[in-house]
Motif scaffolding. Structure first.
Motif, short mmCIF file in Angstrom:
data_model
loop_
_atom_site.label_atom_id
_atom_site.label_comp_id
_atom_site.label_asym_id
_atom_site.label_seq_id
_atom_site.Cartn_x
_atom_site.Cartn_y
_atom_site.Cartn_z
N ASP A 10 -8.21 11.18 -2.49
CA ASP A 10 -8.49 12.03 -3.34
C ASP A 10 -9.20 13.40 -2.70
OD1 ASP A 10 -7.57 10.98 -5.41
OD2 ASP A 10 -9.05 10.11 -6.30
N GLN A 13 -8.09 17.18 -1.04
CA GLN A 13 -6.79 17.53 -1.53
C GLN A 13 -7.63 19.36 -1.78
OE1 GLN A 13 -8.88 16.02 -5.24
NE2 GLN A 13 -6.96 15.61 -6.43
N SER A 50 2.70 15.76 -10.71
CA SER A 50 1.70 16.58 -11.45
C SER A 50 0.42 17.34 -11.10
CB SER A 50 0.77 15.73 -12.29
OG SER A 50 -0.15 14.64 -11.28
N TYR A 52 -3.22 20.18 -10.84
CA TYR A 52 -4.04 20.79 -11.76
C TYR A 52 -4.08 21.91 -11.61
CZ TYR A 52 -6.40 16.26 -11.87
OH TYR A 52 -6.78 14.11 -11.46
N ASP A 62 -9.53 20.85 -13.44
CA ASP A 62 -9.25 20.40 -13.69
C ASP A 62 -8.49 20.34 -15.07
OD1 ASP A 62 -10.07 21.60 -16.22
OD2 ASP A 62 -12.06 20.77 -16.17
N LYS A 64 -4.63 18.53 -16.36
CA LYS A 64 -3.56 18.11 -15.62
C LYS A 64 -2.34 18.72 -15.57
CE LYS A 64 -1.75 13.87 -16.72
NZ LYS A 64 -1.49 12.34 -16.35
N ASP A 114 -4.56 20.22 -5.74
CA ASP A 114 -3.73 18.93 -6.11
C ASP A 114 -3.55 17.78 -6.26
OD1 ASP A 114 -5.09 19.07 -3.23
OD2 ASP A 114 -3.90 17.87 -3.16
N ARG A 115 -3.22 17.33 -7.44
CA ARG A 115 -3.20 15.69 -7.82
C ARG A 115 -2.31 14.35 -7.21
NH1 ARG A 115 -1.30 12.38 -12.19
NH2 ARG A 115 -2.86 10.76 -13.09
N GLU A 116 -1.64 14.63 -6.85
CA GLU A 116 -0.44 13.87 -6.50
C GLU A 116 0.38 14.79 -5.57
OE1 GLU A 116 1.10 11.10 -10.13
OE2 GLU A 116 1.95 12.70 -10.38
#
Length: 857
Positions: A10, A13, A50, A52, A62, A64, A114-116
């Protein structure tokens, strides 16, 4: 862009911040196009689907978003059974982003993070259409709606998105637009007649009659309500059954008007020399005309005979032989008060045509009529006076007497009609000049030539068969029936006389193809009488002089329009307004149009010379309104020149230089003071930009003692920001005869700047403590000025720029170039696109030129 699969924590990112500029307010839906890349394993895309994003502009990313749904089949995307790698699909996010009117033109932040790892994004669309198709052929049998959309332009090093594209507003209206406006107007006309019909059917005829009579009694000038009531009774297709009641009410109201007229005349010891006496007499005369039209002025019926007997006693006692108007042939210089007095003589002449009664009154009228139709006539320098007084009355007289052919043959009356039609701006609003009138609310201004103007223009169409007159009459009428921001709509004012005046059988009325947009309108004044400021009575020794410069690039209501009032003659003239941009609009918005009626040169957007002992552009004299009484001696003492004779004009003119550009110019060999000359050239582009070149020269014999420069009005209500050589105005209301395009911003922003000034010139923005509008905090003046030196010449280049975006103003202003190659030409270049500039070149002895130039030239 892809969320890099080489990083998994995390803390590793990335965030992308987009700066987005919107031209249109509204609620936008976010769409995005994405693909999925498996970063390890093959069980699903569950760890790659996914990201953000900001849930609103200016917010942190923030929210998703993301999905594993496939858009080309009903199956979920899967690394093995339905792989998506490299296949990009569109998805609607469900997120709504609001752009307010205040947000338009500003850079709004939208962030993604980016989240994933493994998700890839390649396009975002913000659309006012919330129902765009995102599915592909495999799901719904057709393709998506979004691939065909072009990308928005990217702002480069020179912010060319600040100004509007040259085709942002149309040049001319298409038939659909004209027909829509005409149909809406015709519906208003029909609604009025339907209301009358319904009230009559309900037994309310008396109330209708009383309403018209009350309105007529309140109308001191134009008698539209009386004329309409007469039409409703005399035409078989309307309500001839009202006749007996209307005749009775005309007799009663006429008697009251007679008594009031006698009271006023006797109060003034029998004199009839001003509107104070003339208007009550006209009121009485109009009821007599109404009875004449109803066929109830000549009969021997007791009530008719009694009315006529009192009328003749009145005329014999108070009118016939009374100086200065009714004691023999009367000639006028065109002053509306004189024309109003002759309306009385006109009515008496009409009622007693073919008799020997009232010979002096008849002599007065016939001399007057010959005067205005054949000898000389010109009107007041005011939008609303002639529409509701002098010129209106002359047309009314012609129709009453059946003298239309004499009006058609008159060069003087045609000159008046054409000028009035041209001073209706492209938007349909009246332009501003001389002694104008306006409605104001929350700083916004809407200029009016009164609700009598459409009737005048429709009569013009009826007489001269020029479709432009009917076109502008309908555009004008439509505009004032609309509300514009805080300025409310006017009520519909009916005038049905003469029958068919609205010409509803004529549709698609529009200018002829050969119509000339930009022109100098002519005016006449005496060569020798009245100090050259007015026409002499019955003057045939007159000269043509400057009136107005009208500059425009199109007849479409959204097209730009500029008016410079150069006139110093006839009543209501602003003697000191000789180079000012009185009116400037784009897309229906006033940009720098001057407010109120202040008469001095330092209360307009113009070239101005000021004594050195006072801070430019201020001077300590009491301001006065156009044609109003004032302390003229004090002005002359402070300023040391007389506005009516402080100017000597050499040349002036206006015309087109390209389909997207027009120009106007005026050149003075004397400007306020002996030894000072001034020349103004303006180039108006179709995107609203006006480039102004002002040259002030001082002869070697010039005695000195003055600052010379250029100034622009800045209304504090709209002042938003300013820099060293510019000021930003925001929130100017658009006023059009029809609704704006869907979701378009209702207001305009304008940049005013000095792009080049002579060496040693000072640029300032400040209130004038002697300006009544400055004292109350409403207005400041943006100016550039320097001391005048004998033998020197200085050139000021200024621009009025309607803005599509207010971002990075300093950078945009810095991209404007001025190249004074030699004394005979000045080149001004304005950033337009990444590859082009707009170039205006001013010359000393010919009109300016306009062209697009490549930035690498």
């Amino acid at each position: 862009m892809i969320a890099d699969m080489r990083f998994s924590s995390d803390g590793e990112q990335s965030t992308v911040d987009y700066q987005l500029v919107f031209n249109t307010p509204g609620t936008y839906k976010l769409y995005y196009r994405s693909s999925l890349f498996e970063r390890g394993g093959s069980e699903s895309y569950g760890g790659e689907d996914s990201f953000y994003a900001s849930p609103g502009f200016g917010e942190q990313p923030d929210k998703k978003l993301g999905t594993r749904q496939s858009q080309d089949s009903e199956l979920e995307s899967h690394p093995i059974t339905n792989p998506q790698e490299g296949k990009f699909f569109w998805f609607g996010s469900g997120q709504k982003f609001v752009v307010t009117e205040q947000d338009v033109g500003k850079a709004l932040s939208f962030k993604v993070r980016d989240r994933e790892k493994g998700i890839a994004l390649d396009r975002f669309v913000f659309s006012l259409n919330h129902d765009l198709d995102v599915e592909e052929v495999g799901r719904d049998g057709d393709g998506n709606d979004l691939d065909q959309l072009s990308n928005s332009p990217i702002m480069g090093s020179t912010n060319t998105s600040n100004i509007f594209a040259m085709d942002y507003v149309p040049y001319y209206e298409d038939d659909t637009e004209i027909a829509r406006r005409e149909n809406e107007l015709f519906a208003v006309y029909d609604s009025f007649l339907d209301e009358i019909q319904q009230a009559n059917a309900a037994g309310d005829a008396s109330a209708i009659i009383e309403r018209f009579i009350e309105e007529n009694n309140s109308q001191t000038g134009v008698k539209s309500s009386l004329r309409t009531l007469v039409t409703l009774v005399t035409e078989e297709s309307f309500y001839p059954e009202w006749k007996n009641e209307v005749v009775k009410r005309f007799q009663e109201e006429g008697e009251l008007a007679r008594l009031e007229a006698i009271r006023v005349i006797e109060k003034h010891e029998g004199k009839i020399n001003d509107l104070a006496q003339v208007n009550p007499i006209r009121h009485y005369m109009d009821y007599a005309w109404g009875l004449y039209m109803l066929g109830e002025f000549y009969s021997d019926a007791p009530q008719v005979f009694a009315f006529r007997r009192e009328f003749e006693n009145f005329v014999t006692t108070y009118i016939e032989g009374t100086a200065p108007y009714y004691d023999g042939p009367y000639f006028t210089g065109g002053y509306n008060k004189h024309v109003t007095a002759m309306d009385i003589a006109s009515t008496i002449t009409l009622l007693y045509k073919g008799t020997t009664q009232y010979p002096m009154v008849k002599e007065a009228f016939h001399a007057f009529w010959y005067n205005v139709t054949q000898m000389s006539y010109d009107g007041d320098n005011s939008p609303h006076y002639d529409a509701g007084t002098g010129f209106h009355i002359i047309l009314n007289i012609a129709l009453r007497h059946g003298k239309e052919d004499e009006v058609i043959a008159s060069e003087h009356l045609l000159r008046m009609m054409d000028r009035m039609s041209r001073t209706v701006m492209s938007s349909g609003q009246s332009a501003k000049w001389g002694k104008s009138t306006e409605k104001s609310a929350q700083g916004q201004m809407r200029v009016s030539a009164s609700n009598n103007l459409p009737w005048v223009l429709k009569v013009g169409y009826r007489l001269w068969d020029n479709p432009f007159y009917l076109y502008v009459a309908r555009k004008y009428e439509s505009l004032y029936l609309q509300s514009h921001g805080a300025i409310t709509a006017d009520d519909y004012k009916v005038d049905l006389w003469p029958l068919g005046i609205d010409a509803i059988d004529i549709t698609l009325a529009k200018p002829r193809p050969e119509d000339v947009l930009s022109r100098a309108t002519p005016r006449i004044t005496s060569c020798c009488a009245q100090d050259g400021l007015l026409l002499g009575r019955g003057d045939t020794n007159y000269v043509e002089v400057q009136d107005k410069l009208i500059v425009s690039t199109g007849h479409h209501p959204r097209a730009p329009y500029l008016l410079m009032d150069l006139s110093y003659t006839q009543h209501k003239a602003a003697h000191d307004h000789r180079s000012g941009i009185d009116t400037h609009i784009f897309n229906g918005s006033h940009t720098v149009s001057r407010i109120k009626r202040w008469s001095e040169a330092n209360k307009n957007n113009d070239i101005y010379i000021n004594p050195l002992e006072y801070q430019y552009p201020n001077a300590p004299y009491q301001s006065k309104e156009v044609s109003a009484p004032g302390e003229r001696e004090h002005f002359d003492e402070v300023m040391q020149y007389t506005p009516s004779h402080g100017y000597v004009i050499d040349e002036y003119g206006a015309g087109s230089i390209a389909p997207e550009a027009a120009y106007g110019f005026v050149d003075y060999s004397r400007y306020q003071y002996s030894g000072v000359g001034a020349k103004r050239q303006v180039a108006l582009l179709h995107n609203g930009i006006t480039v102004v070149s002002d040259t002030i020269s001082a002869a070697t014999t010039y005695a000195g003692g003055h600052n010379g420069g250029v100034l622009y009005q800045v209304l504090t209500e709209f002042k938003s920001d300013s820099g060293e050589n510019w000021v930003l105005l925001r929130g100017q209301q658009k006023m059009l005869p029809q609704a704006l395009p869907i979701s378009e911003k209702e207001t305009l922003d304008t940049l005013v700047l000095f792009a080049s000034v002579p060496a040693g010139a000072e640029i300032s923005l400040a209130a004038n403590p002697h300006d009544p509008e400055g004292k109350n905090g409403n207005r400041e003046w943006f100016s550039a000025h320097k001391p005048l030196v004998g033998g020197e010449r200085g050139n000021f280049i200024s621009l009025i720029i309607p803005l599509a975006s207010t971002n990075n103003i300093e950078r945009f202003v810095g991209g404007i170039e001025v190249d004074e190659q030699h004394p005979l030409s000045t080149i001004v270049r304005i950033p337009y696109t990444a590859q082009q500039q707009l170039q205006v070149t001013f010359y000393d002895q010919q009109p300016p030129s306009f062209e697009y130039v490549n930035t690498d030239e």
